[in-house]
Design a protein around this motif. Structure first.
Motif, mmCIF file in Angstrom:
data_model
loop_
_atom_site.group_PDB
_atom_site.id
_atom_site.type_symbol
_atom_site.label_atom_id
_atom_site.label_comp_id
_atom_site.label_asym_id
_atom_site.label_seq_id
_atom_site.Cartn_x
_atom_site.Cartn_y
_atom_site.Cartn_z
ATOM 1 N N ARG A 153 -3.713 -8.088 -13.167
ATOM 2 C CA ARG A 153 -3.487 -9.297 -13.965
ATOM 3 C C ARG A 153 -4.118 -10.516 -13.283
ATOM 4 N NH1 ARG A 153 0.398 -10.250 -17.810
ATOM 5 N NH2 ARG A 153 0.155 -8.000 -18.106
ATOM 6 N N LEU A 154 -4.012 -10.592 -11.962
ATOM 7 C CA LEU A 154 -4.636 -11.699 -11.242
ATOM 8 C C LEU A 154 -6.156 -11.665 -11.421
ATOM 9 C CD1 LEU A 154 -2.582 -11.612 -7.905
ATOM 10 C CD2 LEU A 154 -2.286 -13.191 -9.823
ATOM 11 N N VAL A 155 -6.725 -10.482 -11.354
ATOM 12 C CA VAL A 155 -8.169 -10.335 -11.563
ATOM 13 C C VAL A 155 -8.551 -10.779 -12.967
ATOM 14 C CG1 VAL A 155 -10.041 -8.645 -11.783
ATOM 15 C CG2 VAL A 155 -8.469 -8.523 -9.833
ATOM 16 N N GLN A 156 -7.733 -10.410 -13.945
ATOM 17 C CA GLN A 156 -8.007 -10.781 -15.340
ATOM 18 C C GLN A 156 -7.998 -12.298 -15.526
ATOM 19 O OE1 GLN A 156 -5.166 -9.168 -18.120
ATOM 20 N NE2 GLN A 156 -5.993 -10.289 -19.867
ATOM 21 N N LEU A 157 -7.026 -12.960 -14.910
ATOM 22 C CA LEU A 157 -6.871 -14.397 -15.105
ATOM 23 C C LEU A 157 -7.790 -15.218 -14.210
ATOM 24 C CD1 LEU A 157 -2.981 -14.648 -15.404
ATOM 25 C CD2 LEU A 157 -4.655 -14.885 -17.249
ATOM 26 N N ASP A 158 -8.194 -14.651 -13.093
ATOM 27 C CA ASP A 158 -8.990 -15.393 -12.108
ATOM 28 C C ASP A 158 -10.136 -14.513 -11.606
ATOM 29 O OD1 ASP A 158 -9.825 -17.279 -10.276
ATOM 30 O OD2 ASP A 158 -8.247 -16.840 -8.819
ATOM 31 N N PRO A 159 -11.080 -14.174 -12.480
ATOM 32 C CA PRO A 159 -12.149 -13.248 -12.096
ATOM 33 C C PRO A 159 -13.025 -13.770 -10.962
ATOM 34 C CG PRO A 159 -12.589 -14.255 -14.242
ATOM 35 C CD PRO A 159 -11.182 -14.594 -13.895
ATOM 36 N N ALA A 160 -13.059 -15.079 -10.755
ATOM 37 C CA ALA A 160 -13.875 -15.630 -9.674
ATOM 38 C C ALA A 160 -13.395 -15.145 -8.307
ATOM 39 C CB ALA A 160 -13.850 -17.160 -9.726
ATOM 40 N N ASN A 161 -12.122 -14.811 -8.204
ATOM 41 C CA ASN A 161 -11.562 -14.336 -6.936
ATOM 42 C C ASN A 161 -11.195 -12.846 -6.981
ATOM 43 O OD1 ASN A 161 -11.548 -16.719 -5.245
ATOM 44 N ND2 ASN A 161 -10.013 -17.566 -6.652
ATOM 45 N N ALA A 162 -11.818 -12.127 -7.904
ATOM 46 C CA ALA A 162 -11.492 -10.707 -8.082
ATOM 47 C C ALA A 162 -11.673 -9.910 -6.789
ATOM 48 C CB ALA A 162 -12.353 -10.108 -9.192
ATOM 49 N N ALA A 163 -12.743 -10.155 -6.071
ATOM 50 C CA ALA A 163 -13.001 -9.390 -4.846
ATOM 51 C C ALA A 163 -11.891 -9.604 -3.816
ATOM 52 C CB ALA A 163 -14.354 -9.782 -4.261
ATOM 53 N N THR A 164 -11.407 -10.844 -3.724
ATOM 54 C CA THR A 164 -10.320 -11.141 -2.780
ATOM 55 C C THR A 164 -9.049 -10.402 -3.171
ATOM 56 O OG1 THR A 164 -11.215 -13.314 -2.242
ATOM 57 C CG2 THR A 164 -8.871 -12.964 -1.819
ATOM 58 N N TYR A 165 -8.714 -10.458 -4.453
ATOM 59 C CA TYR A 165 -7.495 -9.778 -4.908
ATOM 60 C C TYR A 165 -7.582 -8.275 -4.676
ATOM 61 C CZ TYR A 165 -6.588 -14.201 -7.354
ATOM 62 O OH TYR A 165 -6.379 -15.522 -7.654
ATOM 63 N N GLN A 166 -8.732 -7.702 -4.960
ATOM 64 C CA GLN A 166 -8.878 -6.256 -4.797
ATOM 65 C C GLN A 166 -8.832 -5.857 -3.322
ATOM 66 O OE1 GLN A 166 -12.526 -5.865 -6.999
ATOM 67 N NE2 GLN A 166 -11.474 -5.684 -8.973
ATOM 68 N N GLN A 167 -9.440 -6.675 -2.466
ATOM 69 C CA GLN A 167 -9.409 -6.380 -1.025
ATOM 70 C C GLN A 167 -7.987 -6.476 -0.493
ATOM 71 O OE1 GLN A 167 -8.909 -8.957 1.628
ATOM 72 N NE2 GLN A 167 -8.774 -7.208 3.038
ATOM 73 N N ARG A 168 -7.245 -7.504 -0.930
ATOM 74 C CA ARG A 168 -5.881 -7.688 -0.444
ATOM 75 C C ARG A 168 -4.963 -6.586 -0.981
ATOM 76 N NH1 ARG A 168 -4.881 -12.770 2.074
ATOM 77 N NH2 ARG A 168 -2.660 -12.338 1.814
ATOM 78 N N LEU A 169 -5.199 -6.134 -2.211
ATOM 79 C CA LEU A 169 -4.414 -5.019 -2.733
ATOM 80 C C LEU A 169 -4.648 -3.765 -1.897
ATOM 81 C CD1 LEU A 169 -2.604 -3.618 -4.856
ATOM 82 C CD2 LEU A 169 -4.694 -3.177 -6.181
ATOM 83 N N GLY A 170 -5.894 -3.485 -1.553
ATOM 84 C CA GLY A 170 -6.187 -2.314 -0.731
ATOM 85 C C GLY A 170 -5.487 -2.374 0.614
ATOM 86 N N ASP A 171 -5.497 -3.542 1.223
ATOM 87 C CA ASP A 171 -4.835 -3.716 2.515
ATOM 88 C C ASP A 171 -3.322 -3.556 2.375
ATOM 89 O OD1 ASP A 171 -4.750 -4.746 5.382
ATOM 90 O OD2 ASP A 171 -3.537 -6.247 4.362
ATOM 91 N N PHE A 172 -2.756 -4.202 1.355
ATOM 92 C CA PHE A 172 -1.308 -4.088 1.132
ATOM 93 C C PHE A 172 -0.918 -2.646 0.839
ATOM 94 C CE2 PHE A 172 2.169 -3.900 -1.979
ATOM 95 C CZ PHE A 172 3.205 -4.425 -1.211
ATOM 96 N N SER A 173 -1.664 -1.980 -0.028
ATOM 97 C CA SER A 173 -1.333 -0.605 -0.405
ATOM 98 C C SER A 173 -1.318 0.319 0.797
ATOM 99 C CB SER A 173 -2.332 -0.093 -1.453
ATOM 100 O OG SER A 173 -2.271 -0.856 -2.640
ATOM 101 N N ALA A 174 -2.290 0.152 1.692
ATOM 102 C CA ALA A 174 -2.343 1.002 2.882
ATOM 103 C C ALA A 174 -1.136 0.753 3.782
ATOM 104 C CB ALA A 174 -3.649 0.744 3.645
#
Length: 303
Positions: A153-174
């Motif tokens: 949802r964050l990526v959808q609403l703020d695509p300019a920061n999509a890479a940051t959100y995806q990187q932080r999700l990967g770190d959190f998930s691990a």
């Protein structure tokens, strides 16, 4: 001179270009504020509506909260009608069309399968949530599913920061997946143990750890404990090798302490959400503290 003028014009144009504004998020409960911090970091401006010392069933729709909802791009709440007594009023009075429904509204309960979903509704049964029990934050596996949906949802609403959100999700998930393994191993001695609860807030925790709720201090959900009902719990609490009488940080300690005095079963206050005790500074601390306090009760130590 021309070079100087060109430099001035370039700097003026840069100053006139607005910086990318942070996504503004209104989180109903501390657990979602903490999860947003994990996923968004400094890319988000997060307002959290409640604290661990408040009963989120009963929040006043204050002007300060209305102002926070008015400026929000996204609201993140538990859902399943946990906030039914105040959130709709905040949304209505804010006049913010972005967060009433659609992409601007994220309800955690809608991302997972809820427990204790009633087959029939009857107000005589107390404060029953028709969409199931909304206290999802006490199951780390559901929390991971919710985190992935929220990140999308964050990526959808703020695509300019999509890479940051995806990187932080990967770190959190691990880190979260590793923590689930650690918590599950630590909590092994709790499997099969019985607890008495103040309110039906703990089904996701007990379901995850294989524990059992054998009684509630409330005669019905949302109905305050009565003397007669507490007396009726003495027998089952004594006879069931009960681990603890569990309450949250915001609930009145007197009923659980009374039952503890009459049964010699420890009354334990668990954090329930981020900020519920000194150790629960984030989601990881919330689980660390919860399991440590239950294990202390199991060992007969002061919780």
């Amino acid at each position: 001179m021309k070079l100087f003028l060109a430099s001035v014009l370039a700097l003026s144009a840069l100053a006139a270009t607005p910086a990318h504004a942070n996504l503004k998020v209104f989180a109903c409960e501390p657990e979602w504020g903490s999860l947003l911090q994990e996923l968004g970091g400094d890319k988000l401006d997060v307002d959290v509506a409640t604290s661990a010392l408040q009963d989120v069933h009963q929040i006043e729709a204050k002007p300060s909260l209305i102002a926070k909802v008015r400026r929000a791009d996204l609201i993140v709440c538990s859902g399943a009608e946990l906030e039914i007594g105040w959130l709709p009023q905040l949304i209505r009075q804010s006049g913010n069309p972005k967060i009433g429904s659609g992409a601007g509204s994220f309800m955690a309960a809608s991302q997972v399968t809820t427990l204790e979903k009633p087959t029939a509704l009857d107000r005589a049964n107390g404060d029953v949530h028709p969409e199931g029990n909304p206290h999802l934050q006490m199951d780390p596996n559901r929390m991971l599913t919710i985190a992935k949906a929220l990140d999308a949802r964050l990526v959808q609403l703020d695509p300019a920061n999509a890479a940051t959100y995806q990187q932080r999700l990967g770190d959190f998930s691990a880190r979260w997946s590793a923590a689930i393994k650690r918590w599950t191993a630590q909590a092994a001695p709790l499997k099969g143990r019985n607890i008495v609860v103040h309110h039906n807030s703990w089904i996701y925790l007990t379901n995850w750890l294989g524990m059992h709720e054998i009684g509630s201090l409330e005669p019905k959900p949302g109905v305050p404990p009565t003397s007669a009902h507490l007396v009726s719990l003495i027998g089952i609490t004594k006879s069931s090798n009960t681990l603890a009488i569990v309450r949250t940080a915001y609930q009145d300690s007197k009923p659980s302490e009374w039952l503890s005095d009459h049964t010699d079963v420890p009354a334990v206050s668990l954090p329930f959400t981020v900020g519920g005790d000194a150790q629960s500074k984030d989601l990881f601390g919330l689980y660390d503290s919860t399991i440590a306090k239950l294990l202390a009760a199991a060992k007969g130590a002061k919780p």
